[in-house]
Design an enzyme around this catalytic site. Structure first.
Site, mmCIF file in Angstrom:
data_model
loop_
_atom_site.group_PDB
_atom_site.id
_atom_site.type_symbol
_atom_site.label_atom_id
_atom_site.label_comp_id
_atom_site.label_asym_id
_atom_site.label_seq_id
_atom_site.Cartn_x
_atom_site.Cartn_y
_atom_site.Cartn_z
ATOM 1 N N HIS A 46 28.181 9.540 1.650
ATOM 2 C CA HIS A 46 27.877 10.859 2.187
ATOM 3 C C HIS A 46 28.590 11.079 3.517
ATOM 4 O O HIS A 46 29.108 12.168 3.789
ATOM 5 C CB HIS A 46 26.356 10.987 2.360
ATOM 6 N N GLU A 49 32.118 11.977 2.786
ATOM 7 C CA GLU A 49 32.219 13.380 2.351
ATOM 8 C C GLU A 49 32.288 14.306 3.563
ATOM 9 O O GLU A 49 33.098 15.244 3.596
ATOM 10 C CB GLU A 49 31.024 13.720 1.473
ATOM 11 N N HIS A 50 31.451 14.058 4.555
ATOM 12 C CA HIS A 50 31.474 14.878 5.769
ATOM 13 C C HIS A 50 32.813 14.749 6.502
ATOM 14 O O HIS A 50 33.383 15.739 6.955
ATOM 15 C CB HIS A 50 30.341 14.453 6.707
ATOM 16 N N GLU A 126 20.678 15.904 10.042
ATOM 17 C CA GLU A 126 20.383 16.218 8.635
ATOM 18 C C GLU A 126 19.279 15.307 8.105
ATOM 19 O O GLU A 126 18.370 15.751 7.390
ATOM 20 C CB GLU A 126 21.659 16.060 7.800
#
Length: 419
Positions: A46, A49-50, A126
């Site tokens: 993840h 991905e960022h 997040e």
């Protein structure tokens, strides 16, 4: 009709032309998600991905956004337990630009130390937001209770301490180990010319060297429980029932069983828990599958004083579904599944997603007709037999959050299901 081409290095290109559309969806699906991480890498897929949008060796973060938005397009990404996807929606004439940008962010991320620290802060926020959202975090806890001490059971966002430690070397290491051409699928749908797409893919990805597929840890379902007592307005109840993986012949049976249980306003759980008893505002059941495992997930939110009754009634409905499922319920669930599938695929983005997912699962893309036939092949004896096995085996996991002191223990619910 879709078309499929595989380059000599194993990179696959699949596309489907959709007449009458001016736009196209195009993306690269990498079969590297949260379940492919080692324990110390939790959250790195993840994080990667960022970082893809934080600049490459050719483009700044602003240039990535501007080049797509200058032509009226849209670009985004997501990480799941099985894959990471980078995709865009543009007009047909701008597909070469979209693919160039996507290839750039996938293959040439800069991993600038300053940008890593900025994005680390974003991801930690997040995670904090998810932890403050009970009907979000409870599903991570349910996954952990179902698959403890396994990559597939860890949160996609990652644990705070792990995310705090990921640096450029760790990100590069994950890419080097998992972003090979054989792990990638270029999928597109809409105003697409397949031959042109293949030529673009050859230019962008054809040079990549072969990479051995890293082993994936097999999933092992565990009947676990996590209970977090906290002063909240609602008690959040989430139950997992072990279900088939997507290559199991019973995968469509499980999906239909879940739809009958809690797939809509006419479902058994909605009617019993909300309409008849007024115990909750939201309740649903849904089936999810991975290659080697699956779960039917049931969720409801209720008051602390009602959580015991809600949990027991939920178990009773699962057991009752194995005993008196009707032809009318089966027909309704099959219709819901087929309509949802066909309506969803009117979007080029959804169609590109399906092409990639089916190719990753089956090494081919089954036709819609074949899928519909498998749904229609599920009959009442098969549903009842599946329900009886589910009740008899009582392979359950449980997550509870909020004022849940009065909720039954997992073993009590398992005993209630098999009695």
């Amino acid at each position: 009709m879709h078309r499929l081409t595989t380059l000599p290095n194993g990179f696959r290109i699949v596309s489907e032309y959709m007449p009458g559309l001016a736009s196209a969806a195009v993306g690269v699906w990498v079969m590297a998600g949260a379940r492919h991480e080692r324990a110390e890498e939790n959250g790195i897929a993840h994080f990667l991905e960022h970082m893809a949008f934080k600049g490459t060796t050719r483009r700044t973060a602003l240039q990535i956004a501007e080049e797509i938005e200058d032509v009226g397009g849209y670009i985004n990404a997501y990480t799941s337990r099985d894959a990471t996807a980078y995709y865009a929606r543009v007009l047909g004439a701008d597909v070469p630009l979209a693919l160039d940008v996507i290839a750039d962010i996938v293959l040439n991320p800069a991993f600038d130390p300053r940008e890593i620290e900025i994005e680390r802060g974003v991801i930690l926020q997040e995670i904090g937001q998810a932890l403050d959202t009970p009907d979000d975090v409870i599903f991570d806890w349910l996954q952990e209770a179902s698959y403890p001490d396994q990559a597939i059971g860890r949160p996609i966002l990652g644990a705070t301490d792990r995310v705090a430690s990921h640096g450029a070397d760790a990100l590069r290491g994950f890419v080097a180990g998992h972003y090979g051409p054989g792990q990638m699928i270029l999928s597109a749908a809409g105003a697409i010319d397949h031959d042109d797409l293949v030529k673009l893919a050859e230019d962008q990805f054809g040079h990549l060297p072969l990479l051995a597929m890293p082993p994936t840890e097999p999933a092992r379902f565990h009947c676990g429980e996590r209970r977090e007592v906290k002063r909240l307005e609602q008690a959040h109840f989430a139950l997992a029932i072990e279900a088939p993986g997507f290559r199991d012949r019973d995968v469509y049976t499980a999906q239909i069983f879940a739809a009958i249980l809690g797939g809509g306003m006419s479902s058994r759980l909605f009617q019993k828990l909300r309409e008849e008893r007024g115990l909750c505002y939201t309740t649903f059941a849904q089936a999810g599958a991975h290659e080697d495992t699956g779960t039917i997930t049931i969720y409801a939110g209720t008051g602390g004083g009602q959580v015991k009754a809600l949990a027991e009634l939920t178990i009773d409905e699962v057991r009752r579904a194995a005993e008196d499922m009707t032809d009318a319920e089966l027909a309704r669930a099959r219709s819901q599944m087929k309509a949802g599938l066909l309506m969803g695929l009117e979007s080029p983005s959804a169609r590109a997603e399906r092409l990639a997912r089916m190719l990753a699962i089956w090494e081919r893309v089954p036709s819609l007709e074949e899928t519909v036939e498998k749904i229609d092949a599920v009959d009442l004896p098969a549903i009842r037999a599946y329900g009886e096995r589910t009740a008899g085996e009582a392979r359950l996991a449980l997550a509870l959050y909020g004022p849940v002191k009065r909720a039954p223990e997992l073993e009590a619910l398992r005993e209630r299901l098999v009695r």
